[in-house]
Scaffold this motif. Structure first.
Motif, PDB file in Angstrom:
ATOM      1  N   ILE A 166       9.740   1.517  -5.032  1.00  0.00           N
ATOM      2  CA  ILE A 166       9.973   0.069  -4.993  1.00  0.00           C
ATOM      3  C   ILE A 166      11.180  -0.256  -4.114  1.00  0.00           C
ATOM      4  N   ASN A 167      12.290   0.441  -4.327  1.00  0.00           N
ATOM      5  CA  ASN A 167      13.495   0.173  -3.534  1.00  0.00           C
ATOM      6  C   ASN A 167      13.259   0.383  -2.048  1.00  0.00           C
ATOM      7  N   GLU A 168      12.528   1.439  -1.715  1.00  0.00           N
ATOM      8  CA  GLU A 168      12.254   1.709  -0.301  1.00  0.00           C
ATOM      9  C   GLU A 168      11.346   0.630   0.299  1.00  0.00           C
ATOM     10  N   ALA A 169      10.376   0.164  -0.469  1.00  0.00           N
ATOM     11  CA  ALA A 169       9.505  -0.918   0.018  1.00  0.00           C
ATOM     12  C   ALA A 169      10.319  -2.183   0.263  1.00  0.00           C
TER      13      ALA A 169
ATOM     14  N   ALA B  22       5.245  -5.149 -11.736  1.00  0.00           N
ATOM     15  CA  ALA B  22       4.116  -5.216 -12.669  1.00  0.00           C
ATOM     16  C   ALA B  22       3.333  -3.904 -12.667  1.00  0.00           C
ATOM     17  N   ALA B  23       3.162  -3.317 -11.499  1.00  0.00           N
ATOM     18  CA  ALA B  23       2.432  -2.054 -11.397  1.00  0.00           C
ATOM     19  C   ALA B  23       3.190  -0.923 -12.096  1.00  0.00           C
ATOM     20  N   ILE B  24       4.494  -0.876 -11.920  1.00  0.00           N
ATOM     21  CA  ILE B  24       5.275   0.186 -12.557  1.00  0.00           C
ATOM     22  C   ILE B  24       5.258   0.036 -14.076  1.00  0.00           C
ATOM     23  N   LYS B  25       5.300  -1.188 -14.563  1.00  0.00           N
ATOM     24  CA  LYS B  25       5.227  -1.415 -16.009  1.00  0.00           C
ATOM     25  C   LYS B  25       3.868  -0.972 -16.556  1.00  0.00           C
ATOM     26  N   ALA B  26       2.810  -1.258 -15.829  1.00  0.00           N
ATOM     27  CA  ALA B  26       1.478  -0.819 -16.249  1.00  0.00           C
ATOM     28  C   ALA B  26       1.378   0.700 -16.204  1.00  0.00           C
ATOM     29  N   GLN B  27       1.975   1.300 -15.199  1.00  0.00           N
ATOM     30  CA  GLN B  27       1.960   2.755 -15.091  1.00  0.00           C
ATOM     31  C   GLN B  27       2.715   3.381 -16.266  1.00  0.00           C
TER      32      GLN B  27
ATOM     33  N   ARG C 223       0.831  -1.207   0.000  1.00  0.00           N
ATOM     34  CA  ARG C 223       0.000   0.000   0.000  1.00  0.00           C
ATOM     35  C   ARG C 223       0.862   1.252   0.000  1.00  0.00           C
ATOM     36  N   LEU C 224       1.869   1.255   0.833  1.00  0.00           N
ATOM     37  CA  LEU C 224       2.759   2.410   0.936  1.00  0.00           C
ATOM     38  C   LEU C 224       3.465   2.680  -0.389  1.00  0.00           C
ATOM     39  N   ALA C 225       4.021   1.654  -0.990  1.00  0.00           N
ATOM     40  CA  ALA C 225       4.751   1.823  -2.251  1.00  0.00           C
ATOM     41  C   ALA C 225       3.823   2.217  -3.397  1.00  0.00           C
ATOM     42  N   VAL C 226       2.671   1.575  -3.492  1.00  0.00           N
ATOM     43  CA  VAL C 226       1.735   1.905  -4.569  1.00  0.00           C
ATOM     44  C   VAL C 226       1.226   3.335  -4.393  1.00  0.00           C
ATOM     45  N   PHE C 227       0.992   3.751  -3.160  1.00  0.00           N
ATOM     46  CA  PHE C 227       0.595   5.137  -2.923  1.00  0.00           C
ATOM     47  C   PHE C 227       1.652   6.090  -3.460  1.00  0.00           C
TER      48      PHE C 227
ATOM     49  N   LEU D 208       1.677   6.170  -7.318  1.00  0.00           N
ATOM     50  CA  LEU D 208       0.524   6.775  -7.977  1.00  0.00           C
ATOM     51  C   LEU D 208       0.258   8.231  -7.590  1.00  0.00           C
ATOM     52  N   TYR D 209       0.562   8.591  -6.361  1.00  0.00           N
ATOM     53  CA  TYR D 209       0.136   9.889  -5.861  1.00  0.00           C
ATOM     54  C   TYR D 209       1.265  10.861  -5.529  1.00  0.00           C
ATOM     55  N   ARG D 210       2.495  10.400  -5.521  1.00  0.00           N
ATOM     56  CA  ARG D 210       3.603  11.274  -5.136  1.00  0.00           C
ATOM     57  C   ARG D 210       4.513  11.524  -6.333  1.00  0.00           C
ATOM     58  N   ALA D 211       4.308  12.640  -7.005  1.00  0.00           N
ATOM     59  CA  ALA D 211       5.129  12.989  -8.171  1.00  0.00           C
ATOM     60  C   ALA D 211       6.579  13.241  -7.778  1.00  0.00           C
ATOM     61  N   ASP D 212       6.821  13.561  -6.505  1.00  0.00           N
ATOM     62  CA  ASP D 212       8.188  13.836  -6.047  1.00  0.00           C
ATOM     63  C   ASP D 212       8.978  12.562  -5.732  1.00  0.00           C
ATOM     64  N   VAL D 213       8.336  11.407  -5.864  1.00  0.00           N
ATOM     65  CA  VAL D 213       9.013  10.127  -5.591  1.00  0.00           C
ATOM     66  C   VAL D 213       9.024   9.302  -6.881  1.00  0.00           C
ATOM     67  N   PRO D 214      10.207   9.103  -7.461  1.00  0.00           N
ATOM     68  CA  PRO D 214      10.265   8.243  -8.650  1.00  0.00           C
ATOM     69  C   PRO D 214       9.776   6.835  -8.300  1.00  0.00           C
TER      70      PRO D 214
END
Length: 164
Positions: free
Chosen positions: A121-124, A146-151, A103-107, A110-116
């Motif tokens: 993913i690395n932080e998770a 998979a989520a990053i590829k879809a994004q 949840r933390l990483a997906v948030f 999707l929602y934090r433009a300041d976080v690549p």
């Protein structure tokens, strides 16, 4: 940016993870309850941060609170994304640690433009190493990859900022 920013953000993510994890055992129905849980969580120690107490508190609690509030407010959307990429796993069957990390990483993705997204993913994965089971790291990585590829392909977007 300060050279301590990545370290401060890592500490803030750790705090956010711990608060969000604790909320799975005593769910909060209001943002006020979430804030209370956040404020009651013991302070993490950070000996390397040499700023004054006010700056340290702003960095640590500002970013950490933004993560906690954002995940809490968007949990339905986040769970939907996680379920979409967790092949044959329903969200309610995932371990609480893994679900909180996802949840933390997906948030952040999707929602934090300041976080690549790759940083999310690395932080998770770092938090997984610290708090989770060694076997879960590849599971978490697979879902987030998979989520990053879809994004990147434009097939994963969010319509609104919050579920509510």
């Amino acid at each position: 940016m300060s050279k301590n920013r990545p370290h401060a953000r890592r500490a803030a993510r750790s705090r956010a993870f711990q608060v969000l994890y604790s909320l799975q055992f005593s769910p909060s129905t209001t943002l006020g309850d979430v804030r209370t849980a956040f404020l009651e969580m013991p302070d993490p120690t950070d000996a390397d941060m040499d700023e004054n107490a006010e700056t340290r508190e702003e960095k640590l609690y500002g970013f950490a609170w933004e993560l906690v509030e954002g995940v809490w407010a968007n949990v339905k959307t986040l769970d939907s994304v996680i379920e979409r990429f967790s092949q044959n796993w329903r969200v309610d069957r995932l371990g609480k640690i893994e679900l909180t990390l996802l949840r933390l990483a997906v948030f952040e993705m999707l929602y934090r433009a300041d976080v690549p997204p790759k940083v999310a993913i690395n932080e998770a994965l770092e938090l997984s190493t610290r708090f989770g089971d060694a076997k879960a790291k590849s599971f978490i990585n697979g879902i987030l990859d998979a989520a990053i590829k879809a994004q990147e392909a434009g097939t994963l977007t969010v319509a609104g900022k919050a579920d509510a």
